[in-house]
Write a protein that holds these residues in place. Structure first.
Motif, PDB file in Angstrom:
ATOM      1  N   GLU A 279       3.083   7.574 -14.571  1.00 53.49           N
ATOM      2  CA  GLU A 279       2.521   6.560 -15.481  1.00 53.49           C
ATOM      3  C   GLU A 279       3.487   5.402 -15.727  1.00 53.49           C
ATOM      4  N   PRO A 280       4.766   5.657 -15.994  1.00 54.33           N
ATOM      5  CA  PRO A 280       5.663   4.514 -16.168  1.00 54.33           C
ATOM      6  C   PRO A 280       5.753   3.644 -14.909  1.00 54.33           C
ATOM      7  N   LEU A 281       5.740   4.290 -13.730  1.00 56.89           N
ATOM      8  CA  LEU A 281       5.815   3.520 -12.483  1.00 56.89           C
ATOM      9  C   LEU A 281       4.596   2.623 -12.336  1.00 56.89           C
ATOM     10  N   LYS A 282       3.459   3.157 -12.668  1.00 60.05           N
ATOM     11  CA  LYS A 282       2.231   2.361 -12.543  1.00 60.05           C
ATOM     12  C   LYS A 282       2.226   1.225 -13.549  1.00 60.05           C
ATOM     13  N   ALA A 283       2.731   1.504 -14.735  1.00 62.07           N
ATOM     14  CA  ALA A 283       2.797   0.445 -15.759  1.00 62.07           C
ATOM     15  C   ALA A 283       3.727  -0.680 -15.303  1.00 62.07           C
ATOM     16  N   PHE A 284       4.844  -0.266 -14.718  1.00 63.13           N
ATOM     17  CA  PHE A 284       5.777  -1.278 -14.206  1.00 63.13           C
ATOM     18  C   PHE A 284       5.115  -2.108 -13.108  1.00 63.13           C
ATOM     19  N   TRP A 285       4.463  -1.436 -12.197  1.00 62.35           N
ATOM     20  CA  TRP A 285       3.870  -2.131 -11.055  1.00 62.35           C
ATOM     21  C   TRP A 285       2.819  -3.127 -11.532  1.00 62.35           C
ATOM     22  N   LYS A 286       2.075  -2.712 -12.517  1.00 63.72           N
ATOM     23  CA  LYS A 286       1.039  -3.597 -13.086  1.00 63.72           C
ATOM     24  C   LYS A 286       1.712  -4.830 -13.696  1.00 63.72           C
ATOM     25  N   ALA A 287       2.768  -4.588 -14.436  1.00 62.13           N
ATOM     26  CA  ALA A 287       3.487  -5.704 -15.062  1.00 62.13           C
ATOM     27  C   ALA A 287       4.068  -6.630 -13.996  1.00 62.13           C
ATOM     28  N   PHE A 288       4.572  -6.026 -12.937  1.00 64.54           N
ATOM     29  CA  PHE A 288       5.152  -6.834 -11.846  1.00 64.54           C
ATOM     30  C   PHE A 288       4.090  -7.727 -11.206  1.00 64.54           C
ATOM     31  N   LEU A 289       2.936  -7.163 -10.934  1.00 62.31           N
ATOM     32  CA  LEU A 289       1.876  -7.946 -10.294  1.00 62.31           C
ATOM     33  C   LEU A 289       1.432  -9.093 -11.195  1.00 62.31           C
TER      34      LEU A 289
ATOM     35  N   PHE B 120      14.037  -1.203 -15.847  1.00 63.41           N
ATOM     36  CA  PHE B 120      15.172  -0.970 -14.956  1.00 63.41           C
ATOM     37  C   PHE B 120      15.089   0.402 -14.281  1.00 63.41           C
ATOM     38  N   GLY B 121      14.698   1.394 -15.036  1.00 63.23           N
ATOM     39  CA  GLY B 121      14.590   2.740 -14.473  1.00 63.23           C
ATOM     40  C   GLY B 121      13.557   2.799 -13.368  1.00 63.23           C
ATOM     41  N   GLU B 122      12.430   2.166 -13.605  1.00 62.89           N
ATOM     42  CA  GLU B 122      11.348   2.184 -12.616  1.00 62.89           C
ATOM     43  C   GLU B 122      11.727   1.389 -11.357  1.00 62.89           C
ATOM     44  N   ILE B 123      12.376   0.264 -11.597  1.00 61.94           N
ATOM     45  CA  ILE B 123      12.816  -0.542 -10.440  1.00 61.94           C
ATOM     46  C   ILE B 123      13.819   0.257  -9.614  1.00 61.94           C
ATOM     47  N   TYR B 124      14.691   0.980 -10.301  1.00 64.71           N
ATOM     48  CA  TYR B 124      15.678   1.812  -9.595  1.00 64.71           C
ATOM     49  C   TYR B 124      14.976   2.870  -8.738  1.00 64.71           C
ATOM     50  N   SER B 125      13.945   3.468  -9.302  1.00 61.40           N
ATOM     51  CA  SER B 125      13.201   4.486  -8.539  1.00 61.40           C
ATOM     52  C   SER B 125      12.533   3.850  -7.323  1.00 61.40           C
ATOM     53  N   LEU B 126      11.958   2.673  -7.520  1.00 55.53           N
ATOM     54  CA  LEU B 126      11.336   1.962  -6.404  1.00 55.53           C
ATOM     55  C   LEU B 126      12.384   1.653  -5.333  1.00 55.53           C
ATOM     56  N   TYR B 127      13.521   1.198  -5.789  1.00 46.68           N
ATOM     57  CA  TYR B 127      14.603   0.862  -4.856  1.00 46.68           C
ATOM     58  C   TYR B 127      15.020   2.092  -4.053  1.00 46.68           C
ATOM     59  N   GLY B 128      15.094   3.211  -4.747  1.00 47.12           N
ATOM     60  CA  GLY B 128      15.458   4.460  -4.069  1.00 47.12           C
ATOM     61  C   GLY B 128      14.448   4.859  -3.022  1.00 47.12           C
ATOM     62  N   MET B 129      13.207   4.565  -3.276  1.00 49.75           N
ATOM     63  CA  MET B 129      12.145   4.861  -2.303  1.00 49.75           C
ATOM     64  C   MET B 129      12.213   3.890  -1.123  1.00 49.75           C
TER      65      MET B 129
ATOM     66  N   ASP C 208       0.845  -1.210   0.000  1.00 53.20           N
ATOM     67  CA  ASP C 208       0.000   0.000   0.000  1.00 53.20           C
ATOM     68  C   ASP C 208       0.876   1.254   0.000  1.00 53.20           C
ATOM     69  N   GLU C 209       1.920   1.207   0.781  1.00 51.99           N
ATOM     70  CA  GLU C 209       2.828   2.363   0.822  1.00 51.99           C
ATOM     71  C   GLU C 209       3.441   2.603  -0.557  1.00 51.99           C
ATOM     72  N   VAL C 210       3.813   1.503  -1.184  1.00 55.71           N
ATOM     73  CA  VAL C 210       4.438   1.619  -2.512  1.00 55.71           C
ATOM     74  C   VAL C 210       3.430   2.221  -3.497  1.00 55.71           C
ATOM     75  N   GLU C 211       2.235   1.717  -3.450  1.00 57.53           N
ATOM     76  CA  GLU C 211       1.223   2.197  -4.403  1.00 57.53           C
ATOM     77  C   GLU C 211       0.869   3.656  -4.132  1.00 57.53           C
ATOM     78  N   ASP C 212       0.832   4.010  -2.886  1.00 60.10           N
ATOM     79  CA  ASP C 212       0.575   5.432  -2.550  1.00 60.10           C
ATOM     80  C   ASP C 212       1.698   6.315  -3.086  1.00 60.10           C
ATOM     81  N   TRP C 213       2.884   5.853  -2.908  1.00 61.92           N
ATOM     82  CA  TRP C 213       4.045   6.619  -3.377  1.00 61.92           C
ATOM     83  C   TRP C 213       3.952   6.826  -4.891  1.00 61.92           C
ATOM     84  N   MET C 214       3.600   5.775  -5.588  1.00 65.91           N
ATOM     85  CA  MET C 214       3.505   5.895  -7.045  1.00 65.91           C
ATOM     86  C   MET C 214       2.392   6.865  -7.422  1.00 65.91           C
ATOM     87  N   GLU C 215       1.295   6.734  -6.739  1.00 66.23           N
ATOM     88  CA  GLU C 215       0.128   7.577  -7.035  1.00 66.23           C
ATOM     89  C   GLU C 215       0.424   9.049  -6.759  1.00 66.23           C
TER      90      GLU C 215
END
Lengths: 558, 297
Positions: free
Chosen positions: A488-498, A529-538, A472-479
């Protein structure tokens, strides 16, 4: 775990550890282990300082080269004050670094890297890990107890030597030594022999390299009659020099010869150590303790490259010192790099949308339209330092010692783009170490904890788990990303990950089937890779320096 | 333009003798009065016991990030005298040394020998490369008081370069007129000569008597004969006691301006008062120089 001790094992801690141990009258090194007889001042490290600093600066940078030089001087001091075998320092304070700079770049006839890992500093790191286990985790005492049981030729030799040493130290004592007295001597021998073994166990690598080069040379026609063809000494000649050594008394000569013929670096290291003292007869001037340390170290060094058939392994009870040397060698994974030369560019993240920027022929183009052009005119390639493990953590209580190997999660994702099976190989190596640790008489027992994977979904799951952040925290952060271009790219990545999480198209945690899973895994990582890096940074924010600026690389929460 | 580099080695056997001032004066005097003899003029502050160099230049001119240990290169300092301008190059050690009792980065605390070996190596390497690339270079080395292993090693390297015909060398040893200081200077200088016997006949040693107390200026003219006799006595004693064939003894006249402002002033940065850092015939006199026999063909 209840009351436990914890140790962080990494290079920065290592430097601090030995400065304290060697220069601050640390109680962990018993005063009675210090030699009474003062010898002439040491100073080899200082004399060699310019060469050491220069050769190490190339790959490690100026500051780490300085720290390594200081550490070498610390070891020189230790050998001088606690071991007292003059000449040992020559075996590790020398031009190893200069030769190693060549070895790193070694490639085979097909142009493939030989993947040689660093060794000079690795020896010091082995000594560090072992010193923590023996002194701080008290395995030195446990080793002494196992040796005391004298269940094998080597432990019987050590026990006999301990008795002899005790009698020499207490000439007026008519009685046989008590168990506690012998254990004390054995603990001292164990620690000192371990340290000598650790510091010298890979000194044979340059020799092995030289022999490989010599082999290449003999295929090179111009060498004929210009260079001497006899590069390696006949084994019989070495054997005749070393017949008195404990190694040749405890190990079959044929076995040693076989390793010698294979240019095994363990036997080359052991023989180098022995020859350094046998060749000129210096070994016969050593006292009982010194000789015991030397001979035991040579055996441990020899054994550290022993290969075992399936189902067999080294046994702690039969040779605790060799076992510890081998264990520390296998566990010394942190910051132990190999070099690879690659024409691939660095991975860049777009500042506008956070995606990875794709590169093609010098043009860097992002899906959002940002583009960059490489204008460097002089062709170049990249030198990569491949190492996935950042540090270890040791947690010890009365019941168990657990050693956590911390493999960097982002680096594991990145490496699968170039070397898909790296995680698989690491997994197999560590499983062998786990086998080596199982059902041994070590008290307390040691177990390993680690996470290696080339499955992107599992790696991202592990990131979430280690960060202790909820989805939930991750999704809030993206939102809550202010810019739509990033959101939008972060959300697309997250969707693909799920989706991938449900499908699991990437095989096992450490998957070996590159043909089946490699490309899929690589594509997913490359696309996001870019989106995962951003997630990792968060999930694992960078630490701020004193002035508020970001400091260092991001680290997993551990 | 000179075809050979020159190294002026400025040392003393006691702090506060005027070593740094003399070293900077050599540089700046050569820059403006040297008839363009040298293409590069490099001042190297090697005082590992606590350098004052960074205080002598404008704030921010010599930042820690550009110290010699890190950059292995000097910083350019533009200077102006009257209407003429030029630059010297300043290689200085980490300014933080001034507030620490040990040399080098924190990890060198227990490893001073390595720290010294590290900087020595960088200095020697730099000098060699410079001499090779730009032969017409003047190096002025401002050393730590005394004659430690570092000073000896640098001197040996420089005389090695001299053997190859690439460099000429001058060793300046600064002393005040304090009798204890002068005696110490003589004794220590003789020790250095004995320490390097292989160089004994080649060393160009110059003792610089820094008249920092202004004996000449304070006394009225009725004392001038006595003062002159005093100088002759000092020189005579030094000639007698110093075992060097190439000895030169100079008197360096007291500069009231520098002394006053260094006591209570704050505007004594080199860039603002370049005129204080030049020699005049009157201020830097030779009191003794052995006549060299000319070689007849």
């Amino acid at each position: 775990m209840g009351n436990f001790k914890s140790f962080r094992i990494c290079d920065e801690e290592m430097y601090e550890y030995f400065e304290t141990l060697f220069y601050q009258e640390d109680q962990r090194l018993p005063a009675k282990w210090r030699l009474e007889v003062a010898r002439e001042a040491y100073g080899r490290t200082e004399r060699y300082a310019p060469m050491l600093l220069g050769s190490k600066s190339l790959l490690y940078g100026a500051e780490d080269a300085q720290k390594q030089a200081c550490l070498l001087e610390g070891f020189e001091k230790f050998l001088h004050e606690y071991v007292g075998v003059e000449g040992l320092e020559e075996l590790f304070i020398n031009n190893y670094g200069v030769i190693e700079n060549h070895i790193f770049l070694e490639h085979d006839a097909q142009g493939q890297s030989k993947n040689i890992r660093e060794h000079a500093k690795h020896q010091m790191k082995n000594a560090y890990l072992g010193s923590v286990l023996l002194l701080d985790c008290k395995y030195g005492r446990d080793m002494a107890k196992n040796i005391y049981q004298a269940q094998s030729p080597i432990t019987r030799y050590l026990r006999q030597e301990a008795e002899r040493i005790f009698k020499r130290l207490h000439p007026r004592t008519a009685r046989e030594p008590l168990e506690v007295e012998l254990l004390s001597v054995l603990e001292e021998i164990s620690y000192k022999a371990f340290m000598v073994s650790a510091l010298l166990h890979d000194i044979g690598y340059p020799l092995a390299y030289y022999l490989r080069s010599a082999e290449q040379m003999t295929e090179y026609p111009p060498y004929l009659r210009i260079l001497c063809p006899m590069v390696k000494v006949n084994f019989a000649e070495l054997k005749s020099c070393l017949l008195d050594s404990r190694l040749f008394q405890l190990v079959e000569a044929k076995e040693i010869q076989k390793k010698y013929q294979e240019d095994d670096h363990g036997v080359l290291s052991a023989l180098s150590l022995l020859m350094h003292f046998y060749h000129n007869g210096r070994v016969y001037t050593l006292d009982a303790m010194q000789r015991c340390i030397l001979e035991t170290a040579a055996i441990a060094i020899y054994r550290h490259t022993d290969r075992f058939p399936e189902g067999e392994r080294m046994v702690y009870l039969t040779d605790p010192i060799s076992y510890m040397v081998r264990l520390c060698d296998d566990l010394q994974e942190w910051d132990r790099f190999k070099i690879s030369i690659s024409g691939k560019h660095n991975y860049l993240q777009c500042g506008r949308c956070g995606r990875k920027i794709s590169e093609s022929r010098g043009n860097y183009v992002c899906a959002c339209g940002q583009n960059y052009r490489k204008i460097t005119q002089i062709p170049n390639q990249k030198v990569n330092y491949i190492c996935l493990c950042d540090e270890l953590e040791i947690r010890k209580d009365r019941e168990e010692t657990r050693i956590f190997l911390k493999f960097h999660l982002m680096k594991q994702l990145e490496i699968l783009l170039e070397d898909y099976r790296a995680a698989y190989r690491t997994q197999k190596d560590l499983e062998r170490v786990e086998l080596m640790l199982r059902d041994q008489t070590l008290e307390p027992g040691i177990s390993l904890g680690f996470f290696v994977s080339n499955n992107p979904v599992l790696l991202i799951q592990e990131m979430l788990r280690e960060s202790k952040r909820s989805r939930d925290e991750v999704e809030d952060w993206m939102e809550n990303q202010a810019e739509e271009e990033k959101r939008e790219p972060l959300k697309a990545f997250w969707k693909a990950f799920l989706e991938k999480e449900k499908e699991n198209p990437f095989g096992e945690q450490a998957e070996g089937n590159r043909l089946r899973y490699g490309e899929k895994a690589g594509k997913f990582v490359s696309d996001y890779f870019g989106e995962i890096y951003s997630l990792y940074g968060m999930l694992f924010p960078k630490k701020k320096g004193a002035k508020g600026e970001d400091e260092g690389v991001m680290e997993d929460g551990g | 333009m000179s075809t050979k580099a020159k190294v002026i080695f400025v040392n003393s056997f006691k702090g506060g003798a005027g070593k740094t001032t003399l070293a900077l004066t050599h540089c700046i005097d050569s820059l403006f009065h040297g008839k363009e003899e040298y293409e590069n003029i490099i001042y190297m502050d090697l005082d590992i016991l606590g350098t004052g160099t960074c205080f002598l230049f404008r704030d921010g001119r010599l930042p820690e990030a550009k110290c010699f240990e890190k950059q292995e290169a000097p910083v350019e300092v533009p200077l102006t005298l009257d209407e003429e301008s030029g630059s010297i190059y300043v290689a200085y050690l980490n300014p933080k040394l001034k507030i620490r009792s040990v040399y080098g980065n924190g990890h060198y605390v227990n490893h001073q020998g390595i720290a010294a070996a590290d900087i020595l190596h960088k200095v020697v390497k730099f000098i060699r490369e410079q001499v090779k690339e730009v032969p017409a270079t003047l190096f002025v080395l401002d050393c730590a008081p005394g004659f430690s292993d570092m000073e000896q090693a640098i001197l040996k390297e420089c005389y090695q370069q001299e053997t190859l015909g690439k460099v000429e060398i001058e060793e300046d040893y600064v002393t005040t007129l304090d009798s204890a200081h002068m005696k110490k200077c003589i004794q220590c200088l003789n020790d250095t000569i004995k320490a390097l016997p292989q160089l004994a006949s080649r060393r160009n040693i110059q003792v610089v008597l820094n008249d920092i107390q202004n004996y000449s200026g304070y006394l009225d003219t009725s004392w001038s004969e006595k003062v002159e006799q005093g100088w002759r006595d000092i020189v005579g004693k030094m000639r007698k006691e110093l075992c060097n064939d190439n000895l030169v003894i100079r008197r360096w006249r007291y500069s009231e301006d520098i002394a006053q402002l260094s006591v209570y002033g704050s505007e004594s940065v080199v860039e603002n008062h370049t005129e204080w850092y030049v020699f005049t015939e009157d201020s830097y006199q030779i009191l003794y120089q052995k006549e060299k026999e000319s070689k007849k063909e």
